[in-house]
Design a protein around this motif. Structure first.
Motif, PDB file in Angstrom:
ATOM      1  N   GLY A 243       0.796  -1.206  -0.135  1.00 25.39           N
ATOM      2  CA  GLY A 243       0.055   0.005   0.087  1.00 25.39           C
ATOM      3  C   GLY A 243       0.781   1.126   0.000  1.00 25.39           C
ATOM      4  N   THR A 244       1.859   1.278   0.878  1.00 27.74           N
ATOM      5  CA  THR A 244       2.800   2.453   0.801  1.00 27.74           C
ATOM      6  C   THR A 244       3.296   2.749  -0.618  1.00 27.74           C
ATOM      7  N   ARG A 245       3.893   1.578  -1.372  1.00 25.17           N
ATOM      8  CA  ARG A 245       4.686   1.923  -2.641  1.00 25.17           C
ATOM      9  C   ARG A 245       3.405   2.268  -3.380  1.00 25.17           C
ATOM     10  N   GLU A 246       2.385   1.565  -3.762  1.00 17.26           N
ATOM     11  CA  GLU A 246       1.371   2.174  -4.600  1.00 17.26           C
ATOM     12  C   GLU A 246       1.056   3.232  -4.314  1.00 17.26           C
ATOM     13  N   CYS A 247       0.377   3.896  -3.303  1.00 16.82           N
ATOM     14  CA  CYS A 247       0.119   5.233  -2.923  1.00 16.82           C
ATOM     15  C   CYS A 247       1.198   6.310  -3.211  1.00 16.82           C
ATOM     16  N   ALA A 248       2.496   5.935  -2.953  1.00 18.33           N
ATOM     17  CA  ALA A 248       3.652   6.898  -3.203  1.00 18.33           C
ATOM     18  C   ALA A 248       3.701   7.067  -4.715  1.00 18.33           C
ATOM     19  N   ALA A 249       3.651   5.876  -5.592  1.00 21.42           N
ATOM     20  CA  ALA A 249       3.628   6.038  -7.119  1.00 21.42           C
ATOM     21  C   ALA A 249       2.428   6.643  -7.643  1.00 21.42           C
ATOM     22  N   ALA A 250       1.170   6.347  -7.059  1.00 22.37           N
ATOM     23  CA  ALA A 250       0.020   7.464  -7.541  1.00 22.37           C
ATOM     24  C   ALA A 250       0.242   8.489  -6.994  1.00 22.37           C
ATOM     25  N   GLY A 251       0.700   9.056  -5.820  1.00 23.19           N
ATOM     26  CA  GLY A 251       0.423  10.142  -5.320  1.00 23.19           C
ATOM     27  C   GLY A 251       1.410  11.312  -6.201  1.00 23.19           C
ATOM     28  N   GLU A 252       2.550  10.457  -6.646  1.00 24.13           N
ATOM     29  CA  GLU A 252       3.696  11.541  -7.200  1.00 24.13           C
ATOM     30  C   GLU A 252       2.838  11.971  -8.543  1.00 24.13           C
ATOM     31  N   LYS A 253       2.336  11.197  -9.299  1.00 30.89           N
ATOM     32  CA  LYS A 253       1.674  11.333 -10.470  1.00 30.89           C
ATOM     33  C   LYS A 253       0.755  12.425 -10.199  1.00 30.89           C
ATOM     34  N   GLU A 254      -0.058  12.448  -8.975  1.00 36.08           N
ATOM     35  CA  GLU A 254      -1.239  13.479  -8.802  1.00 36.08           C
ATOM     36  C   GLU A 254      -0.639  14.727  -8.152  1.00 36.08           C
ATOM     37  N   GLY A 255       0.776  14.784  -7.745  1.00 28.76           N
ATOM     38  CA  GLY A 255       1.178  15.804  -6.970  1.00 28.76           C
ATOM     39  C   GLY A 255       0.863  15.881  -5.568  1.00 28.76           C
ATOM     40  N   ARG A 256       0.450  14.324  -5.037  1.00 31.45           N
ATOM     41  CA  ARG A 256       0.138  14.415  -3.541  1.00 31.45           C
ATOM     42  C   ARG A 256       1.045  13.466  -2.759  1.00 31.45           C
ATOM     43  N   PHE A 257       1.756  14.230  -1.853  1.00 32.71           N
ATOM     44  CA  PHE A 257       2.625  13.341  -1.038  1.00 32.71           C
ATOM     45  C   PHE A 257       2.287  12.857   0.288  1.00 32.71           C
ATOM     46  N   TRP A 258       1.047  12.554   0.666  1.00 29.06           N
ATOM     47  CA  TRP A 258       0.589  11.989   1.796  1.00 29.06           C
ATOM     48  C   TRP A 258      -0.599  11.232   1.653  1.00 29.06           C
ATOM     49  N   SER A 259      -0.704  10.108   2.442  1.00 26.04           N
ATOM     50  CA  SER A 259      -1.674   8.917   2.013  1.00 26.04           C
ATOM     51  C   SER A 259      -2.216   8.496   3.354  1.00 26.04           C
ATOM     52  N   CYS A 260      -3.402   8.109   3.435  1.00 28.11           N
ATOM     53  CA  CYS A 260      -3.794   7.200   4.625  1.00 28.11           C
ATOM     54  C   CYS A 260      -4.430   5.994   3.943  1.00 28.11           C
ATOM     55  N   ILE A 261      -3.927   4.880   4.425  1.00 30.76           N
ATOM     56  CA  ILE A 261      -4.090   3.586   3.968  1.00 30.76           C
ATOM     57  C   ILE A 261      -5.051   2.915   5.166  1.00 30.76           C
ATOM     58  N   ASP A 262      -5.899   1.808   4.503  1.00 28.69           N
ATOM     59  CA  ASP A 262      -6.532   1.022   5.437  1.00 28.69           C
ATOM     60  C   ASP A 262      -5.675  -0.621   5.507  1.00 28.69           C
ATOM     61  N   ASP A 263      -6.537  -1.364   6.197  1.00 29.55           N
ATOM     62  CA  ASP A 263      -5.774  -2.663   6.525  1.00 29.55           C
ATOM     63  C   ASP A 263      -5.405  -3.570   5.303  1.00 29.55           C
TER      64      ASP A 263
END
Length: 292
Positions: free
Chosen positions: A235-255
């Motif tokens: 989840g951390t890796r996927e959110c980081a990759a998607a976030g960089e494309k969107e210009g978003r550098f924080w995420s909250c993820i579930d279980d």
């Protein structure tokens, strides 16, 4: 792909599982695990243990200062991944450390923020920071007691949980916001994760009369620590990759490691107040004269 990771709280439970999984991905990786006690088994040659009392701000400062010293032989100490999982399950009321911070809040919030702040200089520009506590249930700002953020006067188990969860939410957003204010600055991604119910031995710290119920819930609902680690890392890796494309550098993820898309953004004034409070509590603790 080789990864240099530091996992605090990595001597047991979720943190240990995350550390083992990262170490097993590549023999070229280096994984440092830190906590109060050395685990009985360190199963991979590319794992090492460094002791740390993560409830003490002074110990954390000494630990991070030592880590940042120029390494012998030119060995690179820059980190690809910082994972913070330290915590305690307790039904006790406010229990202050010698530094005057509630032990639960020191582990779940203040110590984590100090580790991030002090290790920013050695985080790579594309590093990831994973805070494992509860990235789902952090409430809106009105759940906080703004006049007593460290709960010196209004402590309760529920309020302590709300404050630690919500302030971690705010701080991952604050780190991302400060980063984006630097033109051409780093692209680090800050994640607050909810691990769900996980099979660990943390219930052993509960009073004896609560352990059977906790064990029953664990048996029915819990996933293994290794499964949880897989979800957290992916989840951390996927959110980081998607976030960089969107210009978003924080995420909250579930279980399951999925992005929690409904998380509210904190206002600048709110983040400023939480940052100011956090650093005052931490720096006062570091500079506090302790009884001899």
């Amino acid at each position: 792909m080789a990864t240099r990771a530091l996992v605090v709280g990595g001597t047991g439970g979720i943190g240990y599982a995350i550390a083992c999984r990262i170490a097993s991905e590549s023999k070229s990786s280096t994984v440092i695990i830190s906590g109060r006690n050395k685990p009985q088994e360190i199963p991979h040659a590319n794992m090492e243990f460094r002791p740390l009392d993560a409830s003490s701000m002074r110990c954390i400062k000494q630990y991070t200062d030592a880590y940042k010293l120029a390494p012998e032989g030119g060995k690179d100490r820059s980190l690809d991944l910082l994972v913070l999982t330290q915590g305690i399950l307790t039904m006790a009321g406010r229990t202050e450390t010698p530094e005057g911070i509630d032990r639960k809040m020191a582990l779940h919030y203040y110590g984590r923020q100090l580790l991030i702040r002090e290790l920013l200089p050695v985080l790579k520009d594309d590093a990831k920071v994973l805070v494992v506590l509860d990235g789902v249930r952090g409430g809106p700002p009105n759940k906080l007691n703004w006049d007593d953020l460290d709960l010196k006067r209004s402590y309760g188990l529920g309020s302590a949980a709300n404050h630690c969860i919500s302030m971690n939410d705010a701080m991952v957003q604050a780190y991302a916001a400060r980063q984006q204010q630097q033109e051409g600055g780093p692209r680090r991604h800050f994640v607050h994760a909810y691990p769900g119910v996980v099979q660990t031995n943390i219930a052993s710290s509960l009073p004896w009369y609560l352990r059977p119920a906790a064990q029953a819930v664990s048996h029915l609902l819990a996933v293994s620590a290794d499964t949880c680690a897989e979800h957290m890392i992916r989840g951390t890796r996927e959110c980081a990759a998607a976030g960089e494309k969107e210009g978003r550098f924080w995420s909250c993820i579930d279980d399951k490691g999925r992005l929690v898309a409904s998380k509210p953004a904190w206002g600048e004034e709110q983040m400023n107040k939480i940052e100011e409070h956090t650093w005052k509590v931490i720096d006062d603790a570091i500079n506090k004269t302790l009884p001899s």
